[in-house]
Design a protein around this motif. Structure first.
Motif, PDB file in Angstrom:
ATOM      1  N   GLU A 123       0.839  -1.199   0.000  1.00  0.00           N
ATOM      2  CA  GLU A 123       0.000   0.000   0.000  1.00  0.00           C
ATOM      3  C   GLU A 123       0.874   1.250   0.000  1.00  0.00           C
ATOM      4  OE1 GLU A 123      -3.564   2.024   2.670  1.00  0.00           O
ATOM      5  OE2 GLU A 123      -2.581   0.217   3.381  1.00  0.00           O
ATOM      6  N   LEU A 124       0.472   2.214  -0.812  1.00  0.00           N
ATOM      7  CA  LEU A 124       1.158   3.499  -0.861  1.00  0.00           C
ATOM      8  C   LEU A 124       0.320   4.549  -0.153  1.00  0.00           C
ATOM      9  CD1 LEU A 124       2.250   3.631  -4.614  1.00  0.00           C
ATOM     10  CD2 LEU A 124       3.526   2.740  -2.669  1.00  0.00           C
ATOM     11  N   VAL A 125       0.982   5.529   0.415  1.00  0.00           N
ATOM     12  CA  VAL A 125       0.302   6.663   1.034  1.00  0.00           C
ATOM     13  C   VAL A 125       0.944   7.925   0.486  1.00  0.00           C
ATOM     14  CG1 VAL A 125      -0.134   7.893   3.194  1.00  0.00           C
ATOM     15  CG2 VAL A 125      -0.283   5.411   3.135  1.00  0.00           C
ATOM     16  N   THR A 126       0.114   8.889   0.151  1.00  0.00           N
ATOM     17  CA  THR A 126       0.611  10.161  -0.358  1.00  0.00           C
ATOM     18  C   THR A 126       0.403  11.232   0.699  1.00  0.00           C
ATOM     19  OG1 THR A 126       0.084   9.528  -2.619  1.00  0.00           O
ATOM     20  CG2 THR A 126       0.397  11.876  -2.201  1.00  0.00           C
ATOM     21  N   LYS A 127       1.456  11.951   0.964  1.00  0.00           N
ATOM     22  CA  LYS A 127       1.394  13.089   1.889  1.00  0.00           C
ATOM     23  C   LYS A 127       1.400  14.360   1.056  1.00  0.00           C
ATOM     24  CE  LYS A 127       1.797  10.949   5.893  1.00  0.00           C
ATOM     25  NZ  LYS A 127       0.913  11.099   7.022  1.00  0.00           N
ATOM     26  N   ILE A 128       0.501  15.245   1.396  1.00  0.00           N
ATOM     27  CA  ILE A 128       0.411  16.526   0.694  1.00  0.00           C
ATOM     28  C   ILE A 128       0.718  17.627   1.695  1.00  0.00           C
ATOM     29  CG2 ILE A 128      -1.105  18.074  -0.588  1.00  0.00           C
ATOM     30  CD1 ILE A 128      -2.752  15.577  -1.364  1.00  0.00           C
ATOM     31  N   LYS A 129       1.673  18.485   1.335  1.00  0.00           N
ATOM     32  CA  LYS A 129       2.027  19.631   2.155  1.00  0.00           C
ATOM     33  C   LYS A 129       1.791  20.882   1.323  1.00  0.00           C
ATOM     34  CE  LYS A 129       5.602  17.346   4.849  1.00  0.00           C
ATOM     35  NZ  LYS A 129       6.979  17.419   5.332  1.00  0.00           N
ATOM     36  N   PRO A 130       1.357  21.952   1.960  1.00  0.00           N
ATOM     37  CA  PRO A 130       1.134  23.187   1.215  1.00  0.00           C
ATOM     38  C   PRO A 130       2.413  23.666   0.531  1.00  0.00           C
ATOM     39  CG  PRO A 130       0.328  23.380   3.473  1.00  0.00           C
ATOM     40  CD  PRO A 130       1.060  22.089   3.373  1.00  0.00           C
ATOM     41  N   PHE A 131       2.271  24.071  -0.710  1.00  0.00           N
ATOM     42  CA  PHE A 131       3.354  24.639  -1.500  1.00  0.00           C
ATOM     43  C   PHE A 131       4.518  23.674  -1.722  1.00  0.00           C
ATOM     44  CE2 PHE A 131       1.403  28.040   1.076  1.00  0.00           C
ATOM     45  CZ  PHE A 131       0.689  28.656   0.060  1.00  0.00           C
ATOM     46  N   MET A 132       4.277  22.399  -1.557  1.00  0.00           N
ATOM     47  CA  MET A 132       5.305  21.383  -1.746  1.00  0.00           C
ATOM     48  C   MET A 132       4.745  20.304  -2.671  1.00  0.00           C
ATOM     49  SD  MET A 132       7.877  22.313   0.154  1.00  0.00           S
ATOM     50  CE  MET A 132       8.873  20.884   0.390  1.00  0.00           C
ATOM     51  N   PRO A 133       5.620  19.620  -3.405  1.00  0.00           N
ATOM     52  CA  PRO A 133       5.130  18.520  -4.237  1.00  0.00           C
ATOM     53  C   PRO A 133       4.638  17.362  -3.362  1.00  0.00           C
ATOM     54  CG  PRO A 133       7.518  18.718  -4.402  1.00  0.00           C
ATOM     55  CD  PRO A 133       7.045  19.837  -3.536  1.00  0.00           C
ATOM     56  N   GLU A 134       3.734  16.563  -3.909  1.00  0.00           N
ATOM     57  CA  GLU A 134       3.266  15.380  -3.198  1.00  0.00           C
ATOM     58  C   GLU A 134       4.438  14.446  -2.941  1.00  0.00           C
ATOM     59  OE1 GLU A 134       0.439  13.281  -5.553  1.00  0.00           O
ATOM     60  OE2 GLU A 134      -1.145  14.725  -5.198  1.00  0.00           O
ATOM     61  N   VAL A 135       4.405  13.752  -1.829  1.00  0.00           N
ATOM     62  CA  VAL A 135       5.397  12.737  -1.531  1.00  0.00           C
ATOM     63  C   VAL A 135       4.647  11.442  -1.273  1.00  0.00           C
ATOM     64  CG1 VAL A 135       7.235  11.996   0.022  1.00  0.00           C
ATOM     65  CG2 VAL A 135       6.979  14.416  -0.537  1.00  0.00           C
ATOM     66  N   THR A 136       4.962  10.425  -2.053  1.00  0.00           N
ATOM     67  CA  THR A 136       4.328   9.126  -1.878  1.00  0.00           C
ATOM     68  C   THR A 136       5.359   8.163  -1.322  1.00  0.00           C
ATOM     69  OG1 THR A 136       2.851   9.555  -3.725  1.00  0.00           O
ATOM     70  CG2 THR A 136       3.089   7.269  -3.047  1.00  0.00           C
ATOM     71  N   TYR A 137       4.946   7.398  -0.346  1.00  0.00           N
ATOM     72  CA  TYR A 137       5.859   6.431   0.236  1.00  0.00           C
ATOM     73  C   TYR A 137       5.124   5.114   0.469  1.00  0.00           C
ATOM     74  CZ  TYR A 137       3.641   7.559   4.688  1.00  0.00           C
ATOM     75  OH  TYR A 137       2.726   7.742   5.681  1.00  0.00           O
ATOM     76  N   ILE A 138       5.892   4.082   0.750  1.00  0.00           N
ATOM     77  CA  ILE A 138       5.329   2.759   0.985  1.00  0.00           C
ATOM     78  C   ILE A 138       4.856   2.684   2.433  1.00  0.00           C
ATOM     79  CG2 ILE A 138       5.839   0.277   1.017  1.00  0.00           C
ATOM     80  CD1 ILE A 138       8.078   0.909  -1.054  1.00  0.00           C
ATOM     81  N   LYS A 139       3.581   2.377   2.608  1.00  0.00           N
ATOM     82  CA  LYS A 139       3.000   2.288   3.946  1.00  0.00           C
ATOM     83  C   LYS A 139       3.158   0.883   4.533  1.00  0.00           C
ATOM     84  CE  LYS A 139      -1.288   3.144   6.435  1.00  0.00           C
ATOM     85  NZ  LYS A 139      -2.688   3.555   6.310  1.00  0.00           N
ATOM     86  N   THR A 140       3.197  -0.121   3.697  1.00  0.00           N
ATOM     87  CA  THR A 140       3.283  -1.520   4.120  1.00  0.00           C
ATOM     88  C   THR A 140       4.612  -1.780   4.837  1.00  0.00           C
ATOM     89  OG1 THR A 140       1.980  -2.082   2.177  1.00  0.00           O
ATOM     90  CG2 THR A 140       3.111  -3.896   3.273  1.00  0.00           C
ATOM     91  N   PRO A 141       4.597  -2.569   5.917  1.00  0.00           N
ATOM     92  CA  PRO A 141       5.854  -2.887   6.616  1.00  0.00           C
ATOM     93  C   PRO A 141       6.880  -3.536   5.675  1.00  0.00           C
ATOM     94  CG  PRO A 141       3.971  -3.579   7.928  1.00  0.00           C
ATOM     95  CD  PRO A 141       3.439  -3.148   6.590  1.00  0.00           C
ATOM     96  N   GLU A 142       8.148  -3.223   5.919  1.00  0.00           N
ATOM     97  CA  GLU A 142       9.234  -3.643   5.039  1.00  0.00           C
ATOM     98  C   GLU A 142       9.272  -5.152   4.814  1.00  0.00           C
ATOM     99  OE1 GLU A 142      13.972  -3.543   5.489  1.00  0.00           O
ATOM    100  OE2 GLU A 142      13.059  -1.536   5.454  1.00  0.00           O
ATOM    101  N   ASN A 143       9.076  -5.948   5.878  1.00  0.00           N
ATOM    102  CA  ASN A 143       9.158  -7.400   5.703  1.00  0.00           C
ATOM    103  C   ASN A 143       8.050  -7.917   4.786  1.00  0.00           C
ATOM    104  OD1 ASN A 143       7.164  -6.910   7.670  1.00  0.00           O
ATOM    105  ND2 ASN A 143       7.541  -8.855   8.708  1.00  0.00           N
ATOM    106  N   GLN A 144       6.862  -7.310   4.828  1.00  0.00           N
ATOM    107  CA  GLN A 144       5.787  -7.701   3.923  1.00  0.00           C
ATOM    108  C   GLN A 144       6.107  -7.304   2.480  1.00  0.00           C
ATOM    109  OE1 GLN A 144       2.635  -5.867   6.568  1.00  0.00           O
ATOM    110  NE2 GLN A 144       1.470  -7.566   5.666  1.00  0.00           N
TER     111      GLN A 144
END
Length: 190
Positions: A89-110
């Motif tokens: 699963e991916l999660v996208t973080k949105i910050k004002p005046f910044m580009p979206e940052v998407t990261y992996i939400k799933t635990p590393e071992n999975q």
């Protein structure tokens, strides 16, 4: 009223990050910013999983520069399989005046388990056709080490994504060794 709306908008903007639901059904992971922003994370996990820098193999040489982050590229095929199977699963973080940052939400071992699972999937036919037409593959096709690896990979009637990565790695190493020999020969001839 305008002041109230402006205040609400300011609070939302200053409030920081907000999560965006993970709905991948409308996203083409090969060309989306969401995939591109997580590619480095996946490459690192693939490298760590296999204890080798697979992400550093120049697959673009095989695909003639096309689809470097597309389905012909094996790490992308693994990523695509993990994302579309909803195992990662991916999660996208949105910050004002910044580009979206998407990261992996799933635990590393999975994620690593998903990488291993999908590295055993068959590589797609387009990737194999590109490999077959790749001039360096043709040049070294009769090399005993490469031949042994290719024959072992296709013995079960399929070539997995990981086997494909291993074959390309060998071709690139053979080419590098030839270049080194040629360089040493050129230096001696000077």
């Amino acid at each position: 009223m305008k002041k109230a709306l402006l205040s609400i908008a300011t609070v939302i903007m200053v409030g920081g990050c907000s999560e965006v639901p993970n709905d991948m059904s409308h996203i083409d992971v090969f060309s989306s910013d969401r995939y591109l922003s997580t590619a480095h994370q996946f490459n690192k996990l693939v490298d760590d999983t296999f204890k080798y820098h697979y992400s550093k193999i120049p697959f673009f040489l095989v695909t003639k520069g096309w689809s470097v982050s597309g389905p012909k590229e094996p790490v992308s095929q693994i990523v695509y399989s993990c994302l579309t199977s909803n195992e990662v699963e991916l999660v996208t973080k949105i910050k004002p005046f910044m580009p979206e940052v998407t990261y992996i939400k799933t635990p590393e071992n999975q994620v690593k388990n998903c990488i291993i699972k999908h590295s055993n999937d068959s590589i797609n036919a387009d990737a194999l056709n590109d490999l077959k037409a790749f001039p360096l593959f043709q040049k070294y096709a009769d090399n005993p080490f490469l031949r042994k690896t290719v024959d072992a990979a296709k013995a079960d009637g399929k070539i997995s994504v990981k086997e494909y990565m291993d074959i390309v790695q060998i071709v690139i190493k053979l080419s590098g060794a030839d270049k080194q020999v040629q360089l040493e020969k050129t230096i001696q001839e000077l």
